[in-house]
Design a protein around this motif. Structure first.
Motif, PDB file in Angstrom:
ATOM      1  N   GLU A 189     -15.542  10.299  -8.391  1.00 25.95           N
ATOM      2  CA  GLU A 189     -16.809   9.364  -9.088  1.00 25.95           C
ATOM      3  C   GLU A 189     -17.428   8.804  -8.616  1.00 25.95           C
ATOM      4  O   GLU A 189     -18.761   9.015  -9.434  1.00 25.95           O
ATOM      5  N   LYS A 190     -17.427   7.776  -7.947  1.00 16.79           N
ATOM      6  CA  LYS A 190     -18.710   7.126  -7.341  1.00 16.79           C
ATOM      7  C   LYS A 190     -19.402   7.730  -6.434  1.00 16.79           C
ATOM      8  O   LYS A 190     -20.686   7.398  -6.032  1.00 16.79           O
ATOM      9  N   GLY A 191     -18.932   8.761  -5.523  1.00 17.95           N
ATOM     10  CA  GLY A 191     -19.690   9.393  -4.619  1.00 17.95           C
ATOM     11  C   GLY A 191     -19.770   9.111  -3.452  1.00 17.95           C
ATOM     12  O   GLY A 191     -19.782   8.891  -2.014  1.00 17.95           O
ATOM     13  N   ILE A 192     -18.075   7.708  -2.967  1.00 15.64           N
ATOM     14  CA  ILE A 192     -18.488   6.255  -2.390  1.00 15.64           C
ATOM     15  C   ILE A 192     -16.857   7.582  -1.602  1.00 15.64           C
ATOM     16  O   ILE A 192     -15.550   7.866  -1.606  1.00 15.64           O
ATOM     17  N   LYS A 193     -17.415   7.607  -0.317  1.00 14.35           N
ATOM     18  CA  LYS A 193     -16.629   7.741   0.606  1.00 14.35           C
ATOM     19  C   LYS A 193     -15.087   7.765   1.358  1.00 14.35           C
ATOM     20  O   LYS A 193     -15.421   6.110   1.349  1.00 14.35           O
ATOM     21  N   GLN A 194     -13.899   7.583   1.732  1.00 11.11           N
ATOM     22  CA  GLN A 194     -13.056   7.339   1.421  1.00 11.11           C
ATOM     23  C   GLN A 194     -13.128   6.673   3.097  1.00 11.11           C
ATOM     24  O   GLN A 194     -12.676   4.641   3.099  1.00 11.11           O
ATOM     25  N   GLU A 195     -13.888   6.760   4.194  1.00  9.27           N
ATOM     26  CA  GLU A 195     -14.249   5.708   5.402  1.00  9.27           C
ATOM     27  C   GLU A 195     -14.496   4.419   4.921  1.00  9.27           C
ATOM     28  O   GLU A 195     -14.021   3.876   5.377  1.00  9.27           O
ATOM     29  N   MET A 251       0.951  -1.133  -0.271  1.00  2.00           N
ATOM     30  CA  MET A 251       0.006  -0.123   0.031  1.00  2.00           C
ATOM     31  C   MET A 251       0.617   1.572   0.092  1.00  2.00           C
ATOM     32  O   MET A 251       2.225   1.112   0.650  1.00  2.00           O
ATOM     33  N   SER A 252       0.559   1.989  -0.674  1.00  2.88           N
ATOM     34  CA  SER A 252       1.491   3.694  -0.812  1.00  2.88           C
ATOM     35  C   SER A 252       0.113   4.855  -1.087  1.00  2.88           C
ATOM     36  O   SER A 252      -1.048   4.827  -0.452  1.00  2.88           O
ATOM     37  N   LYS A 253       0.593   5.769  -0.800  1.00  2.00           N
ATOM     38  CA  LYS A 253       0.097   7.125  -1.242  1.00  2.00           C
ATOM     39  C   LYS A 253      -0.633   6.441  -2.236  1.00  2.00           C
ATOM     40  O   LYS A 253      -1.435   7.961  -2.575  1.00  2.00           O
ATOM     41  N   GLU A 254      -0.280   6.230  -3.758  1.00  2.00           N
ATOM     42  CA  GLU A 254      -0.564   5.850  -4.535  1.00  2.00           C
ATOM     43  C   GLU A 254      -2.724   5.941  -4.312  1.00  2.00           C
ATOM     44  O   GLU A 254      -3.125   5.690  -5.163  1.00  2.00           O
ATOM     45  N   MET A 255      -2.456   4.288  -3.391  1.00  2.00           N
ATOM     46  CA  MET A 255      -3.676   4.246  -2.951  1.00  2.00           C
ATOM     47  C   MET A 255      -4.658   4.624  -2.153  1.00  2.00           C
ATOM     48  O   MET A 255      -6.008   5.048  -2.783  1.00  2.00           O
ATOM     49  N   VAL A 256      -4.158   5.702  -1.440  1.00  2.00           N
ATOM     50  CA  VAL A 256      -4.971   7.542  -1.183  1.00  2.00           C
ATOM     51  C   VAL A 256      -5.767   8.037  -2.152  1.00  2.00           C
ATOM     52  O   VAL A 256      -6.708   8.419  -2.158  1.00  2.00           O
ATOM     53  N   GLU A 257      -5.043   8.362  -3.137  1.00  2.00           N
ATOM     54  CA  GLU A 257      -5.402   9.228  -4.011  1.00  2.00           C
ATOM     55  C   GLU A 257      -6.382   8.561  -5.202  1.00  2.00           C
ATOM     56  O   GLU A 257      -7.246   8.541  -5.623  1.00  2.00           O
ATOM     57  N   ALA A 258      -6.251   7.309  -4.915  1.00  2.00           N
ATOM     58  CA  ALA A 258      -7.585   5.594  -5.675  1.00  2.00           C
ATOM     59  C   ALA A 258      -8.556   6.179  -5.092  1.00  2.00           C
ATOM     60  O   ALA A 258      -9.667   6.579  -5.510  1.00  2.00           O
ATOM     61  N   PHE A 259      -8.534   6.343  -3.348  1.00  2.00           N
ATOM     62  CA  PHE A 259      -9.584   6.563  -2.763  1.00  2.00           C
ATOM     63  C   PHE A 259     -10.256   7.654  -3.003  1.00  2.00           C
ATOM     64  O   PHE A 259     -11.782   7.819  -3.118  1.00  2.00           O
ATOM     65  N   ALA A 260      -9.403   8.758  -3.293  1.00  2.00           N
ATOM     66  CA  ALA A 260     -10.202  10.670  -3.969  1.00  2.00           C
ATOM     67  C   ALA A 260     -11.497  10.170  -4.946  1.00  2.00           C
ATOM     68  O   ALA A 260     -11.896  10.751  -5.276  1.00  2.00           O
TER      69      ALA A 260
END
Length: 406
Positions: A15-21, A1-10
């Motif tokens: 796009e989907k309206g799904i919160k990161q939590e 896991m990395s910061k790229e994963m955090v960017e993917a969450f964002a």
């Protein structure tokens, strides 16, 4: 896991309206399931997420005890004190057990759980967003159609229009813009589902609310609607302002307002009638354009049967083609309507306050039946049935034409 994963969450949240939590919780659950399955571990584990580094860690939770019975779940007090002298019996200690490589099976398990959670979150988001549009008109774009549904794109979701909600004779081609009524917002095994309609009576009501300001603000009220989609609709209206004519308000100057709605519904005929508190007047209005001589009731307030007497030459008009006029009038008023021509009844006054007597044996026999069926009900059940005087709809229409020629 990395910061790229955090960017993917964002990106997913945007796009989907799904919160990161929600996404993080889904991955945590996936990692716990994958860890227990792949490593055959039944111990208590938890997954924590480091937002700064974008990393997940797996911790095993063990309880401090005097004597260890299960090393997977417990740790001795002696060992705990070596870690921190503040630990006591009953405390919980977290040990990091993050594997260096979960393996192919673990990755597949995690992916499946994550996708499932994401689908659930997206479904809940769609239901939450579009439930506010239930029973409202929305404009969508036709995407495709099959033997069961027309698929309409509304915003970012795809709604379905079943066959019985499609206007008869109306064509739905890809990229066509269509105004529909949202009738259901729910979910099934495949996810969120929005159902829309072009045949629902409330569609006519919402169209009038958009077209007529007096209906939108409540000055003119739509009391009831009876509709046979694609053919004819009857709508009863009343005014809350004595200076405003409710029928004229809905019809508009030279019929412009009602004509706009007729065009929207593909030429469907719309009859606007005035609602009356008096049931007799309301039923007479509902049978428009036919003339009504009298409306009689049994006298029982709970009895919703009405006998309507019309001139002989108006019988076919009152009944309508295949009984449509009287059928819609019955739905509009909530009464079971039986229609008789004037020639079959006679109005007299007597000591017994009788209002009707028979002129011939046929009418007398019909009135003495214990449970007479209304013409409207007969027509609705079987349009080919005869009227009490032996005429069906077509023959009645032919007779009227003959009389006019004479």
């Amino acid at each position: 896991m990395s910061k790229e994963m955090v960017e993917a969450f964002a990106t997913l949240e945007k796009e989907k309206g799904i919160k990161q939590e929600v996404i993080v919780d889904a991955i945590k659950a996936a990692l716990v399931a994958a860890y227990k399955k792949n490593y055959n571990q039944a111990q208590n584990v938890e997954v924590v997420f480091d937002e700064k580094k974008g990393n997940f860690k797996v911790n095993a939770i063990k309880t401090v005890v005097d004597e260890v019975q299960d090393s997977r779940l417990e740790v001795s007090l002696k060992d705990a004190l070596e870690i921190n002298r503040a630990y006591e019996v009953g405390d919980e200690i977290r040990f990091e057990v993050t594997p260096k490589d979960f393996g192919r099976l673990a990755a597949q398990t995690a992916k499946q759980v994550i996708m499932q959670r994401l689908r659930e979150a997206e479904r809940e988001h769609i239901i939450s967003e579009y439930s506010q549009y239930k029973d409202e008109i929305v404009t969508g774009t036709v995407e495709r159609r099959d033997n069961r549904f027309v698929y309409v794109k509304i915003g970012n979701v795809e709604a379905v229009m079943p066959h019985n909600d499609q206007l008869p004779g109306e064509n739905y081609n890809p990229q066509d813009k269509v105004r529909v009524l949202v009738t259901r917002v729910g979910s099934d095994s495949k996810g969120a589902q929005i159902t829309v309609s072009r045949t629902a009576p409330d569609l006519v009501k919402r169209l009038f609310e958009q077209e007529v300001p007096e209906v939108y603000d409540g000055t003119v009220e739509i009391v009831s609607i009876a509709r046979e989609a694609g053919d004819r609709t009857k709508i009863a209206v009343k005014s809350n302002d004595p200076d405003i004519d409710p029928v004229g308000t809905l019809v508009g100057p030279k019929g412009s307002r009602v004509q706009n709605i007729v065009n929207e519904l593909g030429g469907e005929n719309i009859d606007v009638v005035k609602y009356e508190e008096n049931p007799s007047d309301f039923i007479a209005n509902a049978l428009n354009p036919a003339e009504v001589i009298a409306v009689q009731f049994s006298g029982d307030e709970d009895d919703k049967n009405a006998l309507v007497i019309v001139p002989d030459y108006q019988l076919s008009l009152a009944i309508g083609k295949r009984g449509q006029n009287v059928r819609l009038a019955a739905r509009l008023t909530g009464y079971k309507i039986d229609i008789k021509p004037e020639s079959q009844v006679e109005f007299v006054e007597s000591d017994n306050d009788e209002t009707e007597s028979s002129q011939d044996d046929t009418s007398s026999e019909a009135s003495n039946e214990e449970t007479p069926e209304s013409i409207a009900e007969q027509i609705e059940d079987d349009p080919s049935q005869n009227f009490p005087n032996g005429e069906d709809v077509d023959s009645a229409l032919d007779d009227d034409a003959d009389k006019d020629e004479e």
